[in-house]
Design an enzyme around this catalytic site. Structure first.
Site, PDB file in Angstrom:
ATOM      1  N   HIS A 232       0.824  -1.206   0.000  1.00  0.00           N
ATOM      2  CA  HIS A 232       0.000   0.000   0.000  1.00  0.00           C
ATOM      3  C   HIS A 232       0.866   1.268   0.000  1.00  0.00           C
ATOM      4  O   HIS A 232       0.581   2.226  -0.725  1.00  0.00           O
ATOM      5  CB  HIS A 232      -0.918  -0.009   1.220  1.00  0.00           C
ATOM      6  CG  HIS A 232      -1.746   1.231   1.359  1.00  0.00           C
ATOM      7  ND1 HIS A 232      -2.827   1.500   0.551  1.00  0.00           N
ATOM      8  CD2 HIS A 232      -1.628   2.291   2.214  1.00  0.00           C
ATOM      9  CE1 HIS A 232      -3.351   2.663   0.897  1.00  0.00           C
ATOM     10  NE2 HIS A 232      -2.641   3.160   1.898  1.00  0.00           N
ATOM     11  N   ARG A 235       2.535   1.782  -3.366  1.00  0.00           N
ATOM     12  CA  ARG A 235       1.626   2.087  -4.464  1.00  0.00           C
ATOM     13  C   ARG A 235       1.389   3.595  -4.605  1.00  0.00           C
ATOM     14  O   ARG A 235       1.314   4.130  -5.720  1.00  0.00           O
ATOM     15  CB  ARG A 235       0.299   1.365  -4.255  1.00  0.00           C
ATOM     16  CG  ARG A 235      -0.649   1.514  -5.443  1.00  0.00           C
ATOM     17  CD  ARG A 235      -1.956   0.776  -5.206  1.00  0.00           C
ATOM     18  NE  ARG A 235      -1.729  -0.654  -5.178  1.00  0.00           N
ATOM     19  CZ  ARG A 235      -1.916  -1.411  -4.088  1.00  0.00           C
ATOM     20  NH1 ARG A 235      -2.314  -0.854  -2.962  1.00  0.00           N
ATOM     21  NH2 ARG A 235      -1.697  -2.701  -4.135  1.00  0.00           N
ATOM     22  N   ARG A 345      13.998  12.380  16.795  1.00  0.00           N
ATOM     23  CA  ARG A 345      13.383  13.079  15.668  1.00  0.00           C
ATOM     24  C   ARG A 345      11.860  12.993  15.741  1.00  0.00           C
ATOM     25  O   ARG A 345      11.150  13.915  15.333  1.00  0.00           O
ATOM     26  CB  ARG A 345      13.879  12.492  14.353  1.00  0.00           C
ATOM     27  CG  ARG A 345      15.325  12.855  14.033  1.00  0.00           C
ATOM     28  CD  ARG A 345      15.647  12.669  12.572  1.00  0.00           C
ATOM     29  NE  ARG A 345      16.971  13.169  12.271  1.00  0.00           N
ATOM     30  CZ  ARG A 345      18.063  12.399  12.171  1.00  0.00           C
ATOM     31  NH1 ARG A 345      17.952  11.092  12.360  1.00  0.00           N
ATOM     32  NH2 ARG A 345      19.240  12.932  11.893  1.00  0.00           N
ATOM     33  N   ARG A 349       9.500  16.169  15.927  1.00  0.00           N
ATOM     34  CA  ARG A 349       8.417  16.380  14.970  1.00  0.00           C
ATOM     35  C   ARG A 349       7.133  16.814  15.673  1.00  0.00           C
ATOM     36  O   ARG A 349       6.380  17.629  15.154  1.00  0.00           O
ATOM     37  CB  ARG A 349       8.183  15.083  14.192  1.00  0.00           C
ATOM     38  CG  ARG A 349       7.079  15.170  13.147  1.00  0.00           C
ATOM     39  CD  ARG A 349       6.842  13.809  12.516  1.00  0.00           C
ATOM     40  NE  ARG A 349       8.080  13.256  11.983  1.00  0.00           N
ATOM     41  CZ  ARG A 349       8.265  11.957  11.719  1.00  0.00           C
ATOM     42  NH1 ARG A 349       7.308  11.104  11.979  1.00  0.00           N
ATOM     43  NH2 ARG A 349       9.417  11.546  11.224  1.00  0.00           N
ATOM     44  N   TYR A 350       6.879  16.238  16.868  1.00  0.00           N
ATOM     45  CA  TYR A 350       5.631  16.533  17.569  1.00  0.00           C
ATOM     46  C   TYR A 350       5.786  17.650  18.614  1.00  0.00           C
ATOM     47  O   TYR A 350       4.879  17.855  19.418  1.00  0.00           O
ATOM     48  CB  TYR A 350       5.101  15.264  18.253  1.00  0.00           C
ATOM     49  CG  TYR A 350       4.533  14.266  17.269  1.00  0.00           C
ATOM     50  CD1 TYR A 350       3.218  14.358  16.851  1.00  0.00           C
ATOM     51  CD2 TYR A 350       5.341  13.258  16.748  1.00  0.00           C
ATOM     52  CE1 TYR A 350       2.701  13.459  15.935  1.00  0.00           C
ATOM     53  CE2 TYR A 350       4.831  12.346  15.845  1.00  0.00           C
ATOM     54  CZ  TYR A 350       3.507  12.449  15.438  1.00  0.00           C
ATOM     55  OH  TYR A 350       3.001  11.553  14.523  1.00  0.00           O
ATOM     56  N   ASP A 374       8.969  14.494  25.606  1.00  0.00           N
ATOM     57  CA  ASP A 374       8.616  15.701  24.851  1.00  0.00           C
ATOM     58  C   ASP A 374       7.378  16.335  25.479  1.00  0.00           C
ATOM     59  O   ASP A 374       6.784  15.789  26.411  1.00  0.00           O
ATOM     60  CB  ASP A 374       8.390  15.374  23.372  1.00  0.00           C
ATOM     61  CG  ASP A 374       7.257  14.386  23.155  1.00  0.00           C
ATOM     62  OD1 ASP A 374       6.165  14.580  23.724  1.00  0.00           O
ATOM     63  OD2 ASP A 374       7.461  13.404  22.403  1.00  0.00           O
ATOM     64  N   GLY A 404       5.656   5.441   9.586  1.00  0.00           N
ATOM     65  CA  GLY A 404       5.313   4.587  10.716  1.00  0.00           C
ATOM     66  C   GLY A 404       6.293   3.470  10.948  1.00  0.00           C
ATOM     67  O   GLY A 404       5.941   2.437  11.530  1.00  0.00           O
ATOM     68  N   GLY A 406       9.661   4.228  12.123  1.00  0.00           N
ATOM     69  CA  GLY A 406      10.724   4.672  13.022  1.00  0.00           C
ATOM     70  C   GLY A 406      10.692   3.963  14.362  1.00  0.00           C
ATOM     71  O   GLY A 406      11.702   3.388  14.805  1.00  0.00           O
TER      72      GLY A 406
END
Length: 442
Positions: A232, A235, A345, A349-350, A374, A404, A406
């Site tokens: 998926h 694609r 990381r 990111r969040y 964090d 998804g 990491g």
């Protein structure tokens, strides 16, 4: 599918149990015979018959006199009618025969009748074939086993041996059938429900068998889900590449924009394939974990790179550890670096502008514990247990930046190094990820 078995184990166990049962019964009877009697069952029966006859005639003489003896003797079977002699009490007794047979040929008893007369009663068995002094012992008398036991013991031993052999070999057949079904791809087979009432080691084997099958089932389903997710995820960028190629063919003015899109999607594919390769390496035992490195030095290098990246979003990275201390870890330094970088990381990111990421290292004698906290939105409690699974992404505006993989790489790498990784929500907000690794003794 019905299986055919040679039943060699059943036959061996049946024969062994039956042999042991017969040997034990023979030994028990032999010991009993040696401790209680020194003659055979036949000899004991004849001696008992002699005593009964002698007591009967003596009772008749004592009650009615010698004249009543012929009437009682005539009622006996000719095979057991001895020669009866009633003598004066002063008559000397005949000498005993020196024979191998333990049955006396002449038995006697002194009697007194009602009139006070004394007699010597003597029963002579020397003329009877039944008491001829020969050895009348049968083959089962020679081995000290009575006739009823010769039929009862084998039947009981056969029944006992059949039960034991069936009780032991039946779960082994069930295990074999279970393995046969697994080899054919049937992972729904379970043995413990049908063997739970045994309460022995074989029931524990069945329980472990079910655990193994469940684990294999989970792994197979995880592989299938991973393959589906990879298909998926591949694609989507491939479809974008095909679209960019189609737009470029339609008009020359679309070529620069299409090439930029192809370059971007190619970079994403390369990044995802690299993460998949790292996940695959961390999942197998073939990774090299025989390196020795200073964990604190590795952590400082990682923090240097992350702080550089944190300058643009204005996120502060605070670390708490003893930089002068040396902590040696055995493993693959590159994979450990990738795992910690993925966590940092992900926290970066969040994290919003002005927030803080706290990194804390605690070291004891055998393990080291690295916590990364964090101040982001955190994770829903019902999803926090699945964030380490491949291709699991949170429903967030920031989740589209990754694939998804990491945190899945983090878990595989730490587990391959015999460590643990866990995630919890902080009470004050944000996510806390804890990494524990074994420390190499100094």
């Amino acid at each position: 599918m019905k299986q055919c078995y040679p039943r060699r184990l059943f036959t061996k166990m049946l024969g062994a149990f039956l042999f042991v049962f017969l040997v034990i019964s023979q030994v028990i009877w032999l010991c009993f015979s040696l401790l209680t009697h020194h003659d055979t069952p036949f000899e004991r029966d004849q001696r008992s018959l002699q005593q009964v006859q002698l007591s009967s005639i003596a009772a008749v003489i004592a009650e009615s006199g010698p004249s009543a003896v012929p009437s009682i003797v005539s009622q006996w079977d000719p095979e057991i009618q001895p020669k009866v002699e009633i003598l004066s009490p002063t008559t000397s007794l005949p000498e005993a025969d020196d024979d191998k047979c333990c049955i006396p040929m002449v038995v006697s008893q002194r009697i007194e009748d009602k009139a006070g007369k004394h007699y010597l009663l003597m029963l002579d068995y020397r003329e009877l074939d039944r008491f001829d002094g020969h050895d009348h012992r049968s083959w089962h008398d020679a081995i000290h086993i009575p006739t009823p036991m010769m039929f009862f013991a084998p039947c009981l031993g056969l029944f006992f041996s059949l039960f034991l052999a069936w009780n032991v070999t039946r779960p082994i057949r069930q295990l074999r059938e279970g393995f046969a079904k697994i080899s054919q791809g049937d992972l729904t087979v379970r043995l413990f429900p049908s063997m739970r009432r045994r309460y022995d080691e074989l029931s524990l084997v069945a329980k472990d068998f079910d655990s193994m099958v469940e684990r294999i089932d989970v792994l197979v389903k995880a592989r299938e889900a991973l393959l589906h997710d990879i298909s998926h995820e591949l694609r989507t960028p491939l479809a974008r590449v095909q679209l960019a190629v189609g737009l470029a063919r339609q008009s020359e003015t679309n070529i620069p924009q299409s090439l930029d899109r192809i370059d971007l999607e190619t970079e994403r594919l390369d990044r995802m394939i690299g993460e998949l390769l790292t996940l695959s390496r961390a999942e197998h035992d073939g990774i090299d974990i025989d390196q020795y490195f200073d964990f604190i030095a590795l952590l400082e290098a990682i923090l240097l790179d992350v702080r550089y990246e944190a300058q643009q979003p204005k996120v502060d990275v605070v670390a708490h550890y003893d930089s002068l201390k040396s902590v040696t870890v055995r493993g693959n330094a590159e994979l450990i670096r990738r795992a910690i970088e993925n966590v940092l990381r992900n926290a970066l990111r969040y994290s919003a502008r002005g927030q803080v990421i706290v990194v804390k290292l605690e070291v004891d004698r055998d393990t080291l514990q690295l916590t990364i906290c964090d101040s982001g939105p955190g994770v829903a409690e019902e999803k926090i247990s699945s964030i380490f699974d491949p291709f699991v992404r949170l429903q967030s505006s920031l989740s589209g930046k990754g694939y998804g993989l990491g945190l899945a790489i983090v878990r595989k790498v730490i587990t391959a190094h015999h460590g643990e990784v866990s995630a919890t929500n902080r009470p004050e907000g944000g996510l806390k990820i804890t990494i524990r690794l074994p420390r190499w003794p100094e």
